[in-house]
Design a protein around this motif. Structure first.
Motif, PDB file in Angstrom:
ATOM      1  N   GLN A  54     -42.890 -15.040 -10.916  1.00 46.79           N
ATOM      2  CA  GLN A  54     -43.423 -13.856 -11.609  1.00 46.79           C
ATOM      3  C   GLN A  54     -43.220 -12.595 -10.777  1.00 46.79           C
ATOM      4  N   PHE A  55     -43.458 -12.711  -9.485  1.00 55.54           N
ATOM      5  CA  PHE A  55     -43.220 -11.578  -8.585  1.00 55.54           C
ATOM      6  C   PHE A  55     -41.729 -11.225  -8.582  1.00 55.54           C
ATOM      7  N   ALA A  56     -40.861 -12.248  -8.593  1.00 63.75           N
ATOM      8  CA  ALA A  56     -39.417 -12.017  -8.609  1.00 63.75           C
ATOM      9  C   ALA A  56     -38.998 -11.300  -9.886  1.00 63.75           C
ATOM     10  N   GLU A  57     -39.617 -11.666 -10.995  1.00 63.06           N
ATOM     11  CA  GLU A  57     -39.283 -11.026 -12.270  1.00 63.06           C
ATOM     12  C   GLU A  57     -39.640  -9.535 -12.252  1.00 63.06           C
ATOM     13  N   VAL A  58     -40.786  -9.199 -11.659  1.00 58.52           N
ATOM     14  CA  VAL A  58     -41.182  -7.793 -11.553  1.00 58.52           C
ATOM     15  C   VAL A  58     -40.211  -7.037 -10.639  1.00 58.52           C
ATOM     16  N   LEU A  59     -39.840  -7.660  -9.503  1.00 61.11           N
ATOM     17  CA  LEU A  59     -38.901  -7.013  -8.578  1.00 61.11           C
ATOM     18  C   LEU A  59     -37.572  -6.713  -9.261  1.00 61.11           C
ATOM     19  N   LYS A  60     -37.082  -7.674 -10.031  1.00 61.48           N
ATOM     20  CA  LYS A  60     -35.789  -7.478 -10.701  1.00 61.48           C
ATOM     21  C   LYS A  60     -35.898  -6.420 -11.788  1.00 61.48           C
ATOM     22  N   VAL A  76     -42.571  -8.824   3.615  1.00 67.50           N
ATOM     23  CA  VAL A  76     -43.038  -8.858   2.230  1.00 67.50           C
ATOM     24  C   VAL A  76     -44.230  -9.809   2.133  1.00 67.50           C
ATOM     25  N   TRP A  77     -45.293  -9.313   1.483  1.00 70.34           N
ATOM     26  CA  TRP A  77     -46.488 -10.116   1.218  1.00 70.34           C
ATOM     27  C   TRP A  77     -46.453 -10.424  -0.284  1.00 70.34           C
ATOM     28  N   ALA A  78     -45.921 -11.577  -0.637  1.00 67.73           N
ATOM     29  CA  ALA A  78     -45.611 -11.885  -2.034  1.00 67.73           C
ATOM     30  C   ALA A  78     -46.768 -12.595  -2.715  1.00 67.73           C
ATOM     31  N   PRO A  79     -47.288 -12.048  -3.817  1.00 68.79           N
ATOM     32  CA  PRO A  79     -48.392 -12.701  -4.543  1.00 68.79           C
ATOM     33  C   PRO A  79     -47.892 -13.901  -5.344  1.00 68.79           C
ATOM     34  N   LEU A  80     -48.635 -14.979  -5.296  1.00 72.52           N
ATOM     35  CA  LEU A  80     -48.267 -16.202  -5.994  1.00 72.52           C
ATOM     36  C   LEU A  80     -48.430 -16.052  -7.502  1.00 72.52           C
ATOM     37  N   ASN A  81     -47.722 -16.889  -8.227  1.00 71.12           N
ATOM     38  CA  ASN A  81     -47.834 -16.900  -9.685  1.00 71.12           C
ATOM     39  C   ASN A  81     -49.289 -17.077 -10.126  1.00 71.12           C
ATOM     40  N   GLY A  82     -49.650 -16.377 -11.180  1.00 70.31           N
ATOM     41  CA  GLY A  82     -50.979 -16.515 -11.753  1.00 70.31           C
ATOM     42  C   GLY A  82     -52.057 -15.698 -11.071  1.00 70.31           C
ATOM     43  N   THR A  83     -51.688 -14.939 -10.063  1.00 69.68           N
ATOM     44  CA  THR A  83     -52.704 -14.138  -9.355  1.00 69.68           C
ATOM     45  C   THR A  83     -52.691 -12.670  -9.776  1.00 69.68           C
ATOM     46  N   PHE A  84     -51.773 -12.308 -10.694  1.00 70.94           N
ATOM     47  CA  PHE A  84     -51.733 -10.929 -11.188  1.00 70.94           C
ATOM     48  C   PHE A  84     -51.163 -10.943 -12.601  1.00 70.94           C
ATOM     49  N   ASP A  85     -51.420  -9.923 -13.351  1.00 69.13           N
ATOM     50  CA  ASP A  85     -50.990  -9.841 -14.750  1.00 69.13           C
ATOM     51  C   ASP A  85     -49.565  -9.293 -14.795  1.00 69.13           C
ATOM     52  N   GLY A 157     -35.897  -9.947   7.471  1.00 72.06           N
ATOM     53  CA  GLY A 157     -37.324  -9.754   7.667  1.00 72.06           C
ATOM     54  C   GLY A 157     -38.128 -11.024   7.537  1.00 72.06           C
ATOM     55  N   LEU A 158     -39.408 -10.862   7.279  1.00 76.68           N
ATOM     56  CA  LEU A 158     -40.333 -11.980   7.159  1.00 76.68           C
ATOM     57  C   LEU A 158     -40.982 -11.976   5.789  1.00 76.68           C
ATOM     58  N   LEU A 159     -41.291 -13.180   5.305  1.00 77.29           N
ATOM     59  CA  LEU A 159     -41.939 -13.352   4.017  1.00 77.29           C
ATOM     60  C   LEU A 159     -43.230 -14.142   4.215  1.00 77.29           C
ATOM     61  N   HIS A 160     -44.321 -13.630   3.618  1.00 80.17           N
ATOM     62  CA  HIS A 160     -45.593 -14.347   3.568  1.00 80.17           C
ATOM     63  C   HIS A 160     -45.997 -14.427   2.100  1.00 80.17           C
ATOM     64  N   THR A 161     -46.644 -15.493   1.711  1.00 77.24           N
ATOM     65  CA  THR A 161     -47.180 -15.571   0.347  1.00 77.24           C
ATOM     66  C   THR A 161     -48.694 -15.444   0.406  1.00 77.24           C
ATOM     67  N   ILE A 162     -49.266 -14.809  -0.606  1.00 76.16           N
ATOM     68  CA  ILE A 162     -50.709 -14.557  -0.619  1.00 76.16           C
ATOM     69  C   ILE A 162     -51.310 -14.970  -1.948  1.00 76.16           C
ATOM     70  N   ASP A 163     -52.559 -15.381  -1.901  1.00 76.80           N
ATOM     71  CA  ASP A 163     -53.286 -15.841  -3.084  1.00 76.80           C
ATOM     72  C   ASP A 163     -53.993 -14.645  -3.718  1.00 76.80           C
ATOM     73  N   GLY A 164     -53.225 -13.843  -4.406  1.00 77.79           N
ATOM     74  CA  GLY A 164     -53.748 -12.617  -5.004  1.00 77.79           C
ATOM     75  C   GLY A 164     -52.752 -11.500  -4.795  1.00 77.79           C
ATOM     76  N   TYR A 165     -53.141 -10.296  -5.153  1.00 83.13           N
ATOM     77  CA  TYR A 165     -52.258  -9.155  -4.966  1.00 83.13           C
ATOM     78  C   TYR A 165     -53.011  -8.027  -4.276  1.00 83.13           C
ATOM     79  N   ALA A 166     -52.286  -7.188  -3.560  1.00 83.23           N
ATOM     80  CA  ALA A 166     -52.885  -6.056  -2.859  1.00 83.23           C
ATOM     81  C   ALA A 166     -53.209  -4.960  -3.869  1.00 83.23           C
ATOM     82  N   GLN A 167     -54.458  -4.574  -3.901  1.00 84.40           N
ATOM     83  CA  GLN A 167     -54.884  -3.583  -4.896  1.00 84.40           C
ATOM     84  C   GLN A 167     -54.545  -2.175  -4.424  1.00 84.40           C
ATOM     85  N   PHE A 168     -53.767  -1.475  -5.216  1.00 82.06           N
ATOM     86  CA  PHE A 168     -53.427  -0.092  -4.900  1.00 82.06           C
ATOM     87  C   PHE A 168     -54.632   0.794  -5.207  1.00 82.06           C
TER      88      PHE A 168
END
Length: 601
Positions: A54-60, A76-85, A157-168
Motif C-alpha cells: 500500500q505504501f508502494a502504491e502511494v509512492l508510485k 525511509v520509515w515505511a508504514p505497514l499495510n493496514g495502518t493508514f487509509d 540508504g536504510l529502510l525501517h518498517t513501522i506499525d502505523g504512520y507518522a502524523q503530519f
C-alpha cells in the motif's frame, strides 16, 4: 530560473538552512552492503516487500518511486499495510501536498541506524521533526509507532518498517494561516498584514546581468518574514520546528472584547503639546505640537492583545504546561516577552477553551480561547517607575551644580543582609533655597494613577546602632521632616497643555507633608529606611506611550518656609528621591484586597 520559497520566522534561521542544503550534494552519497538486499535500491526493496504494497502504491502514484532509486542516501520509515487509509491518499489530486504531508514525513536524509538506546528527533524532508526513541536499545518507536523491522540495508540508504504512520502536524505559524474556523479570522488577518517576502541574495545563485544592468538569478531563494515574531513583539520563532511553544488565539468575539477593554488606555489627541526635554528649564509659553501617527492607538491596542499570547514550553516557569505534576509548578506563566502572568492557570483553563480549540502542533500546542484573562497591571497598563538614569535626568533649579548627585544608601535589613538603595541627592545651593526638579514620565497611558514618591530620610543618612527596651540592638536612622510639593504638567483631552502667563503653572498639583521619625526615636521593625509617600491621584486624559520624545512632566519642589522659624529649624530643604511611582488604581485595589485576604488568614 528556479524559485525556492522558504518559510522562516527570521532570516538567520533561513541562512542556516540554506547553507546546510548546499552541503547535502557533497557527501550525501549512497553506500553498498554485502547483504543481498543492499544491492537493491530503497524503492526496489519497498516494492518487493508484500507488507508494504500500500505504501508502494502511494509512492508510485506521486512519482516518488523514481526519487528512491537515485544516488542520494535516505532513511525511509515505511508504514505497514493496514495502518493508514491509503485509498483516501490515492484519491487526492494535489500530489505535491500529498508528498509534503504524508510521504516526506517518512523520509529523512542520511542513514539512521537503530542499535542502541536513543532519544532524538529525526528531521524529515518536509522539515518536520519526529521523535525516535528506544529506552533499552532493543525496542524502538518512531513518532510513537513501533518499529517492526529495522536496519534493512539498501543501495541508497536504510529502510525501517513501522506499525502505523507518522502524523503530519503543521507548526504553530503554519496553523495560524490554515485556520478555517469562521469565528477566528481577526488574528490570521493581522499576521498576514505583517508578513512579507524578500529575496535572499546571499543564498540565491547569480546569473548574468541583463540589458538594463540588473542582476538576474538562476536560482532564487525567497524568505518569508513576519515582524510580529520579532523580539520587540512576540519574540517567538513560531515556524521553528525544534522549538516548543504554547500559543493562545482569541476568537473574534474574544479579540473584540479585549480590544474594547484596552482601547480606553490608548486615547490620543490628534496632536499633543509638550515641552522639549532639554537641559534648560521648560518654558510653558512655547509648547511644541506632536502630531499623533495615524493608527497609533489601534496598533498599540492590537499589540497589547497579542504580545503576551505565546509561552515557551522550555522555560522553567512553563514546564508544567506539558507536565501538570512538575514539582516546580507555580501559578506563574512567563510569556516569550518575559512578562510574568501571576494567574497562569486561568490562561490554560478549559473554561476559556473554544470548542475543538486545543490542537497539537509539530512545535507545541495551539489553543483557541474565548477570553484572554489579562491582569491590566501585568500587561497593557503597567506600573510606571520614573527612571532616574541619565536618559531621563531631571531638569533642576536651586541646587549645587548642574544636576543632583547619584548616591547609594547602604543599610542592613531585618535579616542582616546588606542592601544598597540608589537615590538622587538634591543639595540646595544655600540654606535659604528650596530645590526644584522636573522629571519626564515615560509610557503614560490614558488612565488614573496613584502617585507615590519614595524618599530617603532627610536628616542624617548615617545609621547608628542602639538598644531597645529589651536590650536588642537595632540599626536606626535619625531624621527631620520634609515638606514638598508634587505637581504635574500634561495635555488635556484636546491635546493642549495648561499654560500660565508670567509664571509656570502645573495642572492638577498636590502638596504633601512628609513626616518621618523624630530625632532620637527608633525605627522599630525596620525593613528599609526608604519611605514611600502617597501624594495623590492623577488622571491623564490622553496617552503618551508610543510618542517619540513627547512626555508629560512631574515637578517635585521643596516647600520649607524661610520666614517661619519653627518650620525652618525642623524641616530639611535637602531632597533625596529614590523613586517616583505611578501605580494604576486597579493595581492598588488588587494589592489592598490581597493584603486584606492575607490578614484574614
Amino acid at each position: 530560473m528556479k524559485r525556492n520559497k522558504l518559510i522562516y520566522s527570521m532570516i538567520a534561521a533561513t541562512t542556516l538552512f540554506a547553507a546546510s542544503c548546499t552541503d547535502f550534494d557533497d557527501y550525501n552519497e549512497a553506500y553498498t552492503d554485502s547483504n543481498p538486499l543492499g544491492n537493491a535500491s530503497l524503492w526496489e526493496n519497498i516494492e518487493a516487500n508484500g507488507e508494504l504494497s500500500q505504501f508502494a502504491e502511494v509512492l508510485k502514484y506521486v512519482g516518488y518511486d523514481k526519487e528512491l532509486q537515485n544516488s542520494r542516501t535516505y532513511t525511509v520509515w515505511a508504514p505497514l499495510n493496514g495502518t493508514f487509509d491509503y485509498k483516501s491518499l490515492l484519491a487526492q489530486e494535489n500530489k505535491d501536498e500529498l508528498i509534503k504531508r504524508f510521504v516526506n514525513s517518512h523520509v529523512a536524509n542520511y542513514n539512521y541506524t537503530l542499535m542502541s538506546t536513543m532519544n532524538e528527533k529525526i528531521h524529515t524532508l518536509n522539515n518536520k521533526s519526529f521523535e525516535l526513541k528506544s529506552p533499552d536499545g532493543a525496542n524502538f518507536t518512531y513518532d510513537e509507532k513501533a518499529v517492526v523491522e529495522k536496519n534493512i540495508p539498501t543501495q541508497n540508504g536504510l529502510l525501517h518498517t513501522i506499525d502505523g504512520y507518522a502524523q503530519f502536524l503543521p507548526n504553530i505559524y503554519e496553523n495560524i494561516f490554515a485556520l478555517s474556523d469562521e469565528n477566528v479570522t481577526k488574528v490570521p488577518a493581522i499576521f498576514a498584514e505583517y508578513q512579507s517576502e524578500e529575496l535572499d541574495k546571499e543564498h540565491s545563485v547569480e546569473g548574468p546581468i541583463d540589458a538594463d544592468g540588473n542582476q538576474t538569478y538562476i536560482e532564487e531563494v525567497w524568505v518569508t518574514t513576519n515582524s510580529l515574531l520579532d523580539r520587540n513583539y512576540l519574540n517567538a520563532e513560531l515556524a521553528e520546528e525544534d522549538s516548543s511553544y504554547t500559543m493562545l488565539i482569541p476568537t473574534d468575539e474574544a479579540f473584540q472584547a479585549s480590544y474594547d477593554k484596552i482601547k480606553n488606555y490608548y486615547n490620543y489627541a490628534a496632536s499633543t503639546q509638550y515641552w522639549t526635554p532639554t537641559r534648560e528649564i521648560p518654558a510653558p509659553t512655547a509648547p511644541i505640537e506632536y502630531a499623533t501617527p495615524e493608527g497609533l492607538g489601534d496598533s498599540l491596542v492590537t499589540r497589547a492583545i497579542l504580545s503576551n499570547t505565546v509561552f515557551n514550553n522550555n522555560n522553567k516557569y512553563n514546564r508544567w504546561i506539558d507536565n501538570a505534576d512538575d514539582p516546580n509548578k507555580t501559578d506563574t506563566l512567563v510569556t516569550t516577552r518575559g512578562v510574568k502572568l501571576s494567574n497562569g492557570p486561568d490562561f490554560l483553563s478549559d473554561e476559556i477553551l473554544a470548542q475543538g480549540g486545543e490542537q497539537d502542533m509539530s512545535n507545541g500546542n495551539f489553543r483557541v480561547v474565548t477570553d484572554l484573562p489579562y491582569r491590566s497591571w501585568e500587561t497593557y497598563n503597567p506600573e510606571i517607575s520614573v527612571p532616574l538614569s541619565r536618559t531621563y535626568r531631571p531638569l533642576v533649579e536651586g541646587i549645587q551644580g548642574n544636576e543632583p548627585t547619584t548616591t547609594l544608601l547602604g543599610y542592613h535589613d531585618k535579616d542582616g543582609n546588606l542592601v544598597s538603595v540608589p537615590y538622587l541627592d538634591f543639595i540646595p545651593q544655600d540654606v535659604y533655597t528650596n530645590p526644584r526638579a522636573y522629571f519626564y514620565i515615560p509610557n503614560v497611558r490614558s488612565t488614573t494613577y496613584n502617585v507615590y514618591v519614595a524618599v530617603i530620610p532627610s536628616g542624617l543618612v548615617e545609621t547608628q546602632t542602639v538598644k531597645d527596651e529589651e536590650g536588642n540592638e537595632h540599626e536606626v536612622l535619625y531624621d527631620r521632616t520634609y515638606k514638598f510639593e508634587v505637581a504635574f504638567n500634561f495635555a488635556k483631552a484636546d491635546g493642549k497643555v495648561q499654560v500660565g502667563t508670567g509664571s509656570r503653572q502645573f495642572y492638577n498639583a498636590f502638596q504633601q507633608w512628609k513626616q518621618t521619625v523624630e530625632a532620637g526615636a527608633l525605627h522599630k521593625d525596620m525593613t528599609s529606611p526608604v519611605d514611600t509617600v502617597f501624594v495623590g491621584q492623577i488622571t491623564f486624559p490622553v496617552a503618551y506611550v508610543g510618542l517619540q520624545n513627547c512626555y508629560p512632566m512631574v515637578r517635585i519642589e521643596g516647600k520649607r518656609s524661610t520666614w517661619n522659624t519653627t518650620e525652618y529649624t525642623k524641616i530639611n530643604n535637602r531632597l533625596r528621591i529614590s523613586d517616583i511611582i505611578l501605580r494604576p488604581v486597579e493595581y492598588d485595589e488588587y494589592l489592598k484586597k490581597d493584603d486584606d485576604l492575607k490578614t484574614e488568614e
